[in-house]
Design a protein around this motif. Sequence first.
Motif, PDB file in Angstrom:
ATOM      1  N   THR A 116       0.851  -1.184   0.000  1.00  0.00           N
ATOM      2  CA  THR A 116       0.000   0.000   0.000  1.00  0.00           C
ATOM      3  C   THR A 116       0.886   1.233   0.000  1.00  0.00           C
ATOM      4  O   THR A 116       1.850   1.316   0.773  1.00  0.00           O
ATOM      5  N   ARG A 126       1.326   5.424   0.339  1.00  0.00           N
ATOM      6  CA  ARG A 126       0.766   6.629   0.957  1.00  0.00           C
ATOM      7  C   ARG A 126       1.112   7.806   0.060  1.00  0.00           C
ATOM      8  O   ARG A 126       2.273   8.006  -0.285  1.00  0.00           O
ATOM      9  N   ARG A 175       1.062  11.907  -0.548  1.00  0.00           N
ATOM     10  CA  ARG A 175       0.957  13.211   0.096  1.00  0.00           C
ATOM     11  C   ARG A 175       1.032  14.285  -0.987  1.00  0.00           C
ATOM     12  O   ARG A 175       2.018  14.357  -1.728  1.00  0.00           O
ATOM     13  N   VAL A 198      -3.869  13.944   2.051  1.00  0.00           N
ATOM     14  CA  VAL A 198      -3.145  12.679   2.112  1.00  0.00           C
ATOM     15  C   VAL A 198      -4.113  11.566   1.754  1.00  0.00           C
ATOM     16  O   VAL A 198      -5.277  11.594   2.155  1.00  0.00           O
ATOM     17  N   ASP A 199      -3.642  10.603   0.989  1.00  0.00           N
ATOM     18  CA  ASP A 199      -4.497   9.492   0.575  1.00  0.00           C
ATOM     19  C   ASP A 199      -3.655   8.219   0.547  1.00  0.00           C
ATOM     20  O   ASP A 199      -2.433   8.260   0.727  1.00  0.00           O
ATOM     21  N   SER A 200      -4.305   7.096   0.318  1.00  0.00           N
ATOM     22  CA  SER A 200      -3.585   5.832   0.227  1.00  0.00           C
ATOM     23  C   SER A 200      -4.028   5.081  -1.020  1.00  0.00           C
ATOM     24  O   SER A 200      -5.138   5.293  -1.539  1.00  0.00           O
ATOM     25  N   THR A 236       3.893   2.084   2.832  1.00  0.00           N
ATOM     26  CA  THR A 236       3.542   2.051   4.255  1.00  0.00           C
ATOM     27  C   THR A 236       4.419   1.066   5.021  1.00  0.00           C
ATOM     28  O   THR A 236       4.617   1.219   6.233  1.00  0.00           O
ATOM     29  N   PRO A 274       8.537   3.429   4.934  1.00  0.00           N
ATOM     30  CA  PRO A 274       8.303   4.867   4.778  1.00  0.00           C
ATOM     31  C   PRO A 274       9.486   5.645   4.212  1.00  0.00           C
ATOM     32  O   PRO A 274       9.303   6.701   3.606  1.00  0.00           O
ATOM     33  N   THR A 281      10.726   6.769  -0.562  1.00  0.00           N
ATOM     34  CA  THR A 281       9.806   7.824  -1.004  1.00  0.00           C
ATOM     35  C   THR A 281      10.279   8.413  -2.333  1.00  0.00           C
ATOM     36  O   THR A 281      11.469   8.565  -2.576  1.00  0.00           O
TER      37      THR A 281
END
Length: 271
Positions: free
Chosen positions: A49, A51, A53, A63-65, A99, A102, A105
């Motif tokens: 999953t 994340r 931003r 913010v969403d996933s 997730t 982290p 990115t």
Amino acid sequence: PVPFYHATLRPSLDSLPRLVPSPRSPVVFGRDSFVPVYLEAYGTADRVTLRARVETEGATLFVDSLPLVRRSAGLFSGVFTVPVRRLGIGVTTIGFSRTDAPADTTTVPVFVSFGDDLPVASFEQMLNYLRYFASPSRLRALRDVVPEQRAEAWARFVSQTDPAPQTPEHEGLRQYFQRIQAANLRFRDEGQQGWLTDRGMVFITLGEPEQVRESNPMDVGSRGRALVWDYPSRRTTLIFVDQTGFGRWRLTVQSQADFQAIARAAQDRNG
């Protein structure tokens, strides 16, 4: 992450995704409803999953996933769809992280403009372009919004001023910016951008005059050449004069007052 025009997700690592990428990530407000971003992740995890931003000028808009789908051993992929109305105008950065990791990115920029001829790089520039569309108080309220709430305030402004909310486009803003583009082409010979001239201001606000004629200066009580724009449907006649002889047309004092009264009424309808 790859913003794209068209994409077919690849089924396995031994093939290539079929992508028509959008290399500069340009999005035109009023034409595009969303920005699709293609993503992949790799590894032996059971599920992945991401994340997301979404940020602008250092402020987080939302913010969403996004759960990615396993395509084959070691490959997960999916498409993150960003609604343009939640972005506002200008440059936005979308950062993605796993997730389960982290620190892993990556980011991609997205640029929302009003069209190729009207690049807008900041929220302040957008508000400057809207000076003929909405009332000063409404624009001041938008200007005073903190960066974190700008996308929400912009979406609310778009919704409240949309003349046909049942359609995906904002026809009012589309027409407004089409007129700005036309004014820049038609009235650029006055030493400044066409949309900032008196004729540009009137054209953008009221549209094409129903009749245009040159008049004897004595007929309108002015020195220099006189240009008359008639708007019978609005019961208005506006007079421009060129006192210098260099094609710099300015509204007469009375016409300026008449125009401002009509403009205020139009702006009030847009909030």
